[in-house]
Design a protein around this motif. Structure first.
Motif, mmCIF file in Angstrom:
data_model
loop_
_atom_site.group_PDB
_atom_site.id
_atom_site.type_symbol
_atom_site.label_atom_id
_atom_site.label_comp_id
_atom_site.label_asym_id
_atom_site.label_seq_id
_atom_site.Cartn_x
_atom_site.Cartn_y
_atom_site.Cartn_z
ATOM 1 N N SER A 156 0.854 -1.007 -0.021
ATOM 2 C CA SER A 156 -0.053 0.010 -0.036
ATOM 3 C C SER A 156 0.888 1.261 -0.007
ATOM 4 O O SER A 156 2.002 1.203 0.627
ATOM 5 N N GLY A 157 0.345 2.194 -0.564
ATOM 6 C CA GLY A 157 1.129 3.490 -0.632
ATOM 7 C C GLY A 157 0.751 4.634 0.731
ATOM 8 O O GLY A 157 1.396 5.523 0.781
ATOM 9 N N GLY A 166 -9.878 9.663 2.945
ATOM 10 C CA GLY A 166 -10.491 9.253 1.660
ATOM 11 C C GLY A 166 -10.104 7.682 1.518
ATOM 12 O O GLY A 166 -10.518 7.244 0.198
ATOM 13 N N THR A 167 -9.904 7.061 2.318
ATOM 14 C CA THR A 167 -9.846 5.645 2.421
ATOM 15 C C THR A 167 -10.995 4.694 2.873
ATOM 16 O O THR A 167 -11.987 5.514 3.303
ATOM 17 N N ARG A 168 -11.061 3.541 2.857
ATOM 18 C CA ARG A 168 -12.118 2.535 3.248
ATOM 19 C C ARG A 168 -11.332 2.149 4.472
ATOM 20 O O ARG A 168 -10.527 1.283 4.552
ATOM 21 N N LEU A 169 -11.804 2.435 5.497
ATOM 22 C CA LEU A 169 -11.302 2.245 6.949
ATOM 23 C C LEU A 169 -12.320 1.157 7.803
ATOM 24 O O LEU A 169 -13.399 1.579 8.041
ATOM 25 N N GLY A 170 -11.643 -0.038 8.491
ATOM 26 C CA GLY A 170 -12.275 -0.817 9.448
ATOM 27 C C GLY A 170 -11.997 -0.787 10.762
ATOM 28 O O GLY A 170 -10.746 -0.470 10.957
ATOM 29 N N ARG A 219 -10.676 -5.547 0.692
ATOM 30 C CA ARG A 219 -12.125 -4.902 0.900
ATOM 31 C C ARG A 219 -12.007 -3.609 1.663
ATOM 32 O O ARG A 219 -12.761 -2.908 1.774
ATOM 33 N N LEU A 220 -11.044 -3.612 2.487
ATOM 34 C CA LEU A 220 -10.489 -2.336 3.279
ATOM 35 C C LEU A 220 -9.318 -1.869 2.868
ATOM 36 O O LEU A 220 -8.180 -2.772 2.506
ATOM 37 N N ASP A 221 -8.959 -0.722 2.677
ATOM 38 C CA ASP A 221 -7.461 0.078 2.588
ATOM 39 C C ASP A 221 -6.844 -0.180 3.730
ATOM 40 O O ASP A 221 -5.534 -0.233 3.873
ATOM 41 N N ALA A 222 -7.464 0.078 4.997
ATOM 42 C CA ALA A 222 -6.742 -0.011 6.464
ATOM 43 C C ALA A 222 -7.938 -0.652 7.471
ATOM 44 O O ALA A 222 -9.058 -0.477 7.342
ATOM 45 N N GLY A 223 -7.289 -1.091 8.495
ATOM 46 C CA GLY A 223 -8.058 -1.672 9.368
ATOM 47 C C GLY A 223 -7.586 -1.660 10.991
ATOM 48 O O GLY A 223 -6.110 -1.768 11.010
ATOM 49 N N VAL A 224 -8.244 -1.103 11.810
ATOM 50 C CA VAL A 224 -7.812 -0.731 13.426
ATOM 51 C C VAL A 224 -7.960 -2.165 14.167
ATOM 52 O O VAL A 224 -9.109 -2.614 14.072
#
Length: 435
Positions: A156-157, A166-170, A219-224
């Motif tokens: 990922s960048g 602007g991302t899809r965050l979970g 499905r997600l760009d990032a996840g916590v």
């Protein structure tokens, strides 16, 4: 066709997963699992050890789901059973939403959960910290702190928390400490609002493993998730080494795990108000002796959770605008009915299968001495008044009301206002009638 991204307002939704009935169904399933397990605890304990054997119920926040939790917690359950002869020790998995009803129904004696969840529950149910977890690392060392890890793909960048715009965050849930709130607090310090700035904010609930999977398959760009999860997934061969990494990884160079935030004290082991003092002391001593055992995770003297309390307070006081995820009307009604049924069923179970008191018989309510102010507060509680309403009616501060409420719970040996009203009924003066 590519869907247009929404502008400047948060989209709180859920990823549709195969064979999933949606977020409300998952919560419903968790409540029913908790109900089934408490029923099983009561019946299996009696069947194996006799009807007079006290049952010690310890709630465990199952942040990875209970299949993973059994492996992680079974050794501690066996250890405590060996340290507490004459007791049936049973671990009960809880979630962020099911713990409260279980405590209110008297279904738990102790609780192991994250610091944020503890602080939120302690505002409603008196409890004390017996010990703080010392989590084992693969090299045999132990750490007393954890944080949040914002997972991204290695290719990922994204590099910093600012890149989450602007991302899809979970994440797990709004009330999840390591699974959202720590990351929210860290991002806010860098000028990023995790409610407003991502194009899409997705709450997936437990188990946290699903968040890592969603990042892994795109499905997600990032996840916590909470720190340590990535290392567990790699060790279990569920995530290939080197495929996922932590965002904002330069936040610390001393913590041995992938981390994206500052650190907070590890999980507390909590004793609920009303638990027999001798039993509470015996459990505390057993936990402090884990250093001499073969347990991987150990327990040490309780530490201060002041920093965690400050974070929870900041999250509660955040500017309005972050609404909870939308639920279907059918799901909301079903979940509410399930929660109501669970609470009622647990109350019946707690009354019918309550462990015998190891000490003297319960204190007769007529013999409980009350100060004038405690009598006034108790009467107001009996009339259904809130803390703020009681404070206004008596001309005292809400903090003073909570002080007297805690004293009343202790004197009547109960854990909630509902139990207090039921037990202290004769002390409650009837409301004055208007003439």
């Amino acid at each position: 066709m590519i869907a247009r991204r929404p502008r400047r307002f948060p989209v709180l939704t859920r990823i549709r997963r195969p064979a999933s009935l949606g977020g409300w169904a998952a919560s419903l399933r968790q409540l029913l699992i908790a109900f089934w397990l408490v029923c099983g605890v009561a019946t299996s304990g009696q069947a194996q050890d006799g009807p007079d054997t006290p049952i010690l119920r310890i709630g465990i926040l199952a942040h990875r789901g209970w299949d993973a939790g059994e492996t992680q917690w079974t050794t501690l359950e066996r250890y405590l059973a060996g340290q507490l002869p004459g007791h049936v020790v049973r671990f009960v998995p809880v979630t962020l939403t099911s713990a409260g009803p279980l405590i209110n129904a008297g279904g738990l004696d102790f609780l192991v959960t994250n610091p944020g969840h503890y602080i939120q529950l302690a505002d409603l149910y008196p409890m004390s910290v017996l010990a703080t977890r010392k989590r084992a690392l693969p090299d045999g060392s132990h750490i007393r702190q954890f944080g949040s890890t914002v997972l991204v793909r290695a290719d990922s960048g994204l590099a910093t928390l600012g890149d989450l715009r602007g991302t899809r965050l979970g994440a797990v849930a709004q009330q999840a400490f390591g699974g959202f709130q720590i990351a929210w607090f860290e991002a806010r310090a860098q000028g990023v609002d995790l409610f407003e700035d991502p194009a899409e904010l997705v709450f997936l609930g437990f188990p946290q493993d699903d968040i890592a999977t969603a990042v892994l398959d795109g499905r997600l760009d990032a996840g916590v998730v909470r720190s340590g999860l990535l290392e567990h997934l790699i060790d279990e061969d569920r995530v290939p080494d080197g495929v996922l990494r932590a965002l904002n990884a330069n936040v610390t160079y001393t913590h041995p795990e992938a981390i994206s935030t500052r650190l907070y004290p590890e999980w507390p082991f909590l004793a609920l108000s009303g638990t027999d003092p001798d039993l509470r002391d015996a459990v505390a001593l057993a936990l402090l002796r884990t250093g001499d055992s073969d347990l991987a995770d150990q327990w040490g003297a309780p530490v201060s959770y002041g920093e965690a309390r400050a974070l929870v307070a900041a999250f509660a006081a955040r500017a309005p605008g972050a609404e909870p995820p939308a639920r279907s009307p059918l799901g909301t009604v079903a979940l509410a009915l399930a929660a109501l049924a669970l609470t009622g069923a647990l109350a019946i179970i707690a009354l019918r299968l309550r462990r015998p008191a190891p000490a003297a018989a319960p204190v007769p309510t007529g013999d409980v001495p009350l100060t004038r102010r405690e009598q006034q507060v108790l009467t107001q509680i009996g009339q259904g008044q809130s803390t703020k309403e009681i404070a206004a009616a008596l001309g005292i501060s809400p903090k003073t009301v909570e002080f007297h409420r805690a004293n009343l719970l202790r004197k009547f040996e109960v854990r909630s206002s509902a139990q207090l009203i039921a037990r202290a009924g004769r002390h409650i003066s009837p409301p004055e009638t208007e003439t």
